[in-house]
Design a protein around this motif. Structure first.
Motif, PDB file in Angstrom:
ATOM      1  N   CYS A  30       0.819  -1.220   0.000  1.00 27.02           N
ATOM      2  CA  CYS A  30       0.000   0.000   0.000  1.00 27.02           C
ATOM      3  C   CYS A  30       0.850   1.266   0.000  1.00 27.02           C
ATOM      4  N   ARG A  31       2.159   1.130   0.230  1.00 24.68           N
ATOM      5  CA  ARG A  31       3.121   2.241   0.245  1.00 24.68           C
ATOM      6  C   ARG A  31       2.859   3.229   1.373  1.00 24.68           C
ATOM      7  N   LYS A  32       2.114   2.807   2.374  1.00 23.20           N
ATOM      8  CA  LYS A  32       1.861   3.703   3.515  1.00 23.20           C
ATOM      9  C   LYS A  32       2.919   3.483   4.610  1.00 23.20           C
ATOM     10  N   TRP A  33       3.195   4.556   5.344  1.00 24.34           N
ATOM     11  CA  TRP A  33       4.108   4.499   6.485  1.00 24.34           C
ATOM     12  C   TRP A  33       3.342   4.150   7.759  1.00 24.34           C
ATOM     13  N   PHE A  34       4.014   3.469   8.663  1.00 18.19           N
ATOM     14  CA  PHE A  34       3.439   3.203   9.983  1.00 18.19           C
ATOM     15  C   PHE A  34       4.570   3.014  10.985  1.00 18.19           C
ATOM     16  N   ASN A  35       4.223   2.903  12.259  1.00 22.16           N
ATOM     17  CA  ASN A  35       5.228   2.726  13.318  1.00 22.16           C
ATOM     18  C   ASN A  35       5.215   1.302  13.856  1.00 22.16           C
ATOM     19  N   MET A  36       6.371   0.897  14.372  1.00 18.95           N
ATOM     20  CA  MET A  36       6.489  -0.449  14.917  1.00 18.95           C
ATOM     21  C   MET A  36       7.304  -0.398  16.201  1.00 18.95           C
ATOM     22  N   VAL A  37       6.927  -1.234  17.168  1.00 17.37           N
ATOM     23  CA  VAL A  37       7.761  -1.432  18.351  1.00 17.37           C
ATOM     24  C   VAL A  37       8.349  -2.828  18.224  1.00 17.37           C
ATOM     25  N   ARG A  38       9.672  -2.902  18.191  1.00 11.76           N
ATOM     26  CA  ARG A  38      10.309  -4.185  17.907  1.00 11.76           C
ATOM     27  C   ARG A  38      11.492  -4.381  18.850  1.00 11.76           C
ATOM     28  N   ASP A  39      11.677  -5.617  19.280  1.00 12.91           N
ATOM     29  CA  ASP A  39      12.845  -5.949  20.099  1.00 12.91           C
ATOM     30  C   ASP A  39      13.994  -6.311  19.153  1.00 12.91           C
ATOM     31  N   THR A  40      15.014  -5.456  19.104  1.00 15.78           N
ATOM     32  CA  THR A  40      16.096  -5.680  18.133  1.00 15.78           C
ATOM     33  C   THR A  40      17.039  -6.806  18.560  1.00 15.78           C
ATOM     34  N   SER A  41      16.867  -7.318  19.792  1.00 13.79           N
ATOM     35  CA  SER A  41      17.750  -8.408  20.188  1.00 13.79           C
ATOM     36  C   SER A  41      17.219  -9.757  19.714  1.00 13.79           C
ATOM     37  N   ASN A  42      15.922  -9.818  19.330  1.00  9.90           N
ATOM     38  CA  ASN A  42      15.404 -11.089  18.813  1.00  9.90           C
ATOM     39  C   ASN A  42      14.405 -10.892  17.664  1.00  9.90           C
ATOM     40  N   ASP A  43      14.288  -9.667  17.175  1.00 10.05           N
ATOM     41  CA  ASP A  43      13.414  -9.319  16.049  1.00 10.05           C
ATOM     42  C   ASP A  43      11.924  -9.564  16.327  1.00 10.05           C
ATOM     43  N   GLU A  44      11.547  -9.652  17.591  1.00  2.11           N
ATOM     44  CA  GLU A  44      10.132  -9.864  17.918  1.00  2.11           C
ATOM     45  C   GLU A  44       9.363  -8.535  17.841  1.00  2.11           C
ATOM     46  N   ILE A  45       8.253  -8.547  17.104  1.00  4.77           N
ATOM     47  CA  ILE A  45       7.456  -7.326  16.962  1.00  4.77           C
ATOM     48  C   ILE A  45       6.466  -7.233  18.127  1.00  4.77           C
ATOM     49  N   LYS A  46       6.535  -6.117  18.874  1.00  4.84           N
ATOM     50  CA  LYS A  46       5.689  -5.972  20.068  1.00  4.84           C
ATOM     51  C   LYS A  46       4.383  -5.274  19.736  1.00  4.84           C
ATOM     52  N   ALA A  47       4.435  -4.298  18.865  1.00  2.81           N
ATOM     53  CA  ALA A  47       3.220  -3.536  18.549  1.00  2.81           C
ATOM     54  C   ALA A  47       3.398  -2.816  17.215  1.00  2.81           C
ATOM     55  N   ILE A  48       2.252  -2.556  16.554  1.00  3.22           N
ATOM     56  CA  ILE A  48       2.259  -1.781  15.318  1.00  3.22           C
ATOM     57  C   ILE A  48       1.148  -0.739  15.428  1.00  3.22           C
ATOM     58  N   TYR A  49       1.438   0.495  15.089  1.00  8.48           N
ATOM     59  CA  TYR A  49       0.414   1.538  15.169  1.00  8.48           C
ATOM     60  C   TYR A  49       0.621   2.540  14.041  1.00  8.48           C
ATOM     61  N   LYS A  50      -0.474   3.220  13.708  1.00  8.34           N
ATOM     62  CA  LYS A  50      -0.432   4.112  12.554  1.00  8.34           C
ATOM     63  C   LYS A  50       0.314   5.408  12.862  1.00  8.34           C
ATOM     64  N   MET A  51       0.752   6.049  11.798  1.00  3.29           N
ATOM     65  CA  MET A  51       1.378   7.361  11.939  1.00  3.29           C
ATOM     66  C   MET A  51       0.397   8.317  12.621  1.00  3.29           C
ATOM     67  N   GLY A  52       0.891   9.124  13.518  1.00  4.46           N
ATOM     68  CA  GLY A  52       0.039  10.099  14.191  1.00  4.46           C
ATOM     69  C   GLY A  52      -0.591   9.570  15.464  1.00  4.46           C
ATOM     70  N   GLU A  53      -0.610   8.225  15.616  1.00  4.96           N
ATOM     71  CA  GLU A  53      -1.159   7.663  16.854  1.00  4.96           C
ATOM     72  C   GLU A  53      -0.108   7.716  17.949  1.00  4.96           C
ATOM     73  N   LYS A  54      -0.570   7.756  19.169  1.00  2.00           N
ATOM     74  CA  LYS A  54       0.364   7.783  20.303  1.00  2.00           C
ATOM     75  C   LYS A  54       1.058   6.422  20.441  1.00  2.00           C
ATOM     76  N   PRO A  55       2.363   6.416  20.692  1.00  4.28           N
ATOM     77  CA  PRO A  55       3.049   5.132  20.886  1.00  4.28           C
ATOM     78  C   PRO A  55       2.545   4.423  22.139  1.00  4.28           C
ATOM     79  N   PRO A  56       2.437   3.101  22.114  1.00  2.00           N
ATOM     80  CA  PRO A  56       1.995   2.367  23.309  1.00  2.00           C
ATOM     81  C   PRO A  56       2.994   2.589  24.436  1.00  2.00           C
ATOM     82  N   THR A  57       2.470   2.731  25.657  1.00  2.00           N
ATOM     83  CA  THR A  57       3.377   3.021  26.764  1.00  2.00           C
ATOM     84  C   THR A  57       4.094   1.768  27.247  1.00  2.00           C
ATOM     85  N   GLN A  58       3.466   0.627  27.120  1.00  3.50           N
ATOM     86  CA  GLN A  58       4.154  -0.585  27.576  1.00  3.50           C
ATOM     87  C   GLN A  58       4.232  -1.615  26.463  1.00  3.50           C
TER      88      GLN A  58
END
Lengths: 417, 91
Positions: free
Chosen positions: B63-91
């Motif tokens: 879709c060529r759209k941008w979005f945000n991701m919370v990812r653990d770079t020590s094991n590549d596990e994706i914790k959360a995905i949220y749209k641009m402009g949305e508040k990042p998850p606190t935990q």
């Protein structure tokens, strides 16, 4: 006293079935205090300790390594050594290393198997041709050997390359640095470790740094899994984990750590007696002394510390390899692995003092640090001993990201980063 | 290699995506008043975290759209995905 390796020691030890070789380095427990501590026991870190002891008379040194020496990127790279960089600062840095490589085995009394088999870089489009010609001229002005080759000359130098004009990215020419080549990566770490150990350097393996203790703006020591070590000088040579160590000292670095992959094939008889690199299609290949093809792939575009990369990166590289070398179409790949490379925005390294007195960083080598190992160690040792950079690494300071005086080797060097 | 759950298209192979680096780096509000040090901080310095990191991704071959991701770079596990402009998850 370290026994010298020679043909006589080889014969003598052969008679006792090679069971009585002296240990190449000790396994010491850390002392309470050192004059300098090097964080990271890869090639660059061990070379730094070696030159600190040898040229700067600092012998009370420890090298702390969280795993085993040479187990990081030193043992994971494709062992290519060259100095055909575009900019004056890079040319000075990498050719300094290449000159040390040329007599390193003799100096260390350890065969690092440095083989000046030449490195050829291919051009696949008109812009490549212009860039490579420009780089050839720049290299020669800096006293670095470089020649530009026509397609026919490329074919003559490496006959297995497909130079047919109808392939997807035809070979339009190339450059050759004959003094360039390869070395045995493990031997470089082991040779420097043995040399440093002989001069009294403590090489402490399985010892991870957990914190850096500061007193105001100066370093006081490091916290490790083997206890606190007091020291006034800390040289960090931690490659992909540089940002992690910097964070312990409250510093930020302009680095991103990404996975870089390489792979080797099953061993075959000698088929390629040089190193061929292609920037445009991102494929490079050489053959090890065991007969394996050694193939370097590219980096992934995301930050990761996992030492494994994406499958499509390897697939892309192998597509390019097969297009250029149809003779390899039935080769099977034996092993594939990843390392974590720390990449600077300008794809040049950092060998620098920091805002904290006694804390030095040698990092940002990205995808091409192995070739610089001896020069990097030599210049970093100079920087630590004198608290001032050598003129060859002065341009590679951390402050260049503030002043804007970048050494932009992105795409200008012989291979994409 | 991992699967990424694009907030617009659903779960797709990672090779369809392009990583866009660290997220939530705000462009300076008054660029003319910035010192060289502050410019360096904004342009070049990165957290480069080993662990949970906030980053931007682009579904380049979708879709060529941008979005945000919370990812653990020590094991590549994706914790959360949220749209641009949305508040990042606190935990």
């Amino acid at each position: 006293m370290r026994n010298k390796y020679s043909v006589f020691s080889l014969i003598k030890n052969a008679l006792s079935y090679h069971e009585n070789w002296q240990r190449a380095w000790k396994d010491p427990t850390p002392k309470k205090e050192y004059d300098a501590v090097i964080v990271g026991g890869g090639g660059h870190g061990l070379a730094t300790a070696y030159y600190l002891a040898k040229k700067h008379n600092i012998n009370n040194i420890a090298v702390v390594e969280k795993g085993w020496i040479g187990g990081g990127n030193t043992g994971r790279n494709t062992t290519i050594i060259r100095s055909n960089y575009l900019w004056d600062a890079s040319a000075g840095l990498y050719d300094h290393a290449l000159k040390i490589w040329e007599s390193l085995s003799q100096e260390l009394n350890y065969n690092v198997m440095f083989s000046q088999r030449g490195v050829m870089n291919l051009a696949h489009n008109l812009q490549d041709v212009r860039d490579l010609k420009r780089r050839t001229h720049a290299n020669r002005l800096n006293g670095i050997d470089a020649v530009y080759l026509s397609t026919e000359e490329v074919k003559k130098f490496c006959p297995i390359i497909n130079t047919s004009p109808d392939i997807r990215y035809p070979v339009l020419g190339g450059t050759l640095q004959r003094r360039a080549g390869t070395a045995r990566h493990d031997a470089v770490a082991w040779g420097y470790a043995r040399g440093a150990d002989a001069m009294g350097v403590d090489i402490i393996q399985n010892c991870e740094v957990k914190g850096i203790k500061r007193n105001g703006d100066s370093v006081e020591g490091i916290e490790t899994t083997k206890g606190f070590i007091k020291t006034k000088k800390v040289g960090v040579v931690a490659a992909g984990h540089s940002s992690v160590i910097a964070n312990m000292a409250g510093l930020r670095l302009p680095l991103e750590s990404k996975p870089l992959q390489a792979l080797v094939s099953e061993p075959v008889k000698p088929i390629i007696d040089t190193v061929v690199m292609s920037n445009a299609v991102h494929a490079y290949v050489s053959q090890s002394d065991k007969g394996e093809l050694v193939i370097g792939a590219g980096t992934d575009d995301y930050v990761s510390y996992t030492q494994k990369g994406s499958h499509q990166i390897v697939e892309g590289t192998l597509n390019a390899i097969l297009e250029l070398y149809p003779i390899f179409s039935r080769m099977r790949m034996l092993r594939q692995w990843g390392g974590i490379v720390d990449i600077c925005p300008d794809a040049s390294p950092i060998l620098s003092k920091t805002s904290i007195k006694g804390l030095y960083f040698n990092c940002g080598w990205g995808t091409g640090g192995f070739k610089a190992t001896p020069g990097s160690g030599d210049l970093f040792a100079h920087t630590i001993a004198n608290d001032e950079p050598h003129k060859l690494n002065a341009a590679f300071n951390l402050n260049r990201f503030v002043s804007g005086d970048l050494v932009d080797e992105h795409g200008a060097a012989a291979v994409a980063h | 290699m991992f699967l990424i759950n694009c907030p617009y298209c659903g779960e797709r192979d990672q090779q369809e995506f392009k990583a866009g680096g660290e997220a939530h780096i705000e462009r300076p509000k008054q660029p003319t008043e910035l010192s060289d040090d502050e410019w360096a901080e904004y342009l070049f310095m990165r957290k480069n975290i080993k662990g949970v990191q906030f980053e931007r991704w682009n579904h380049a071959h979708g879709c060529r759209k941008w979005f945000n991701m919370v990812r653990d770079t020590s094991n590549d596990e994706i914790k959360a995905i949220y749209k641009m402009g949305e508040k990042p998850p606190t935990q």
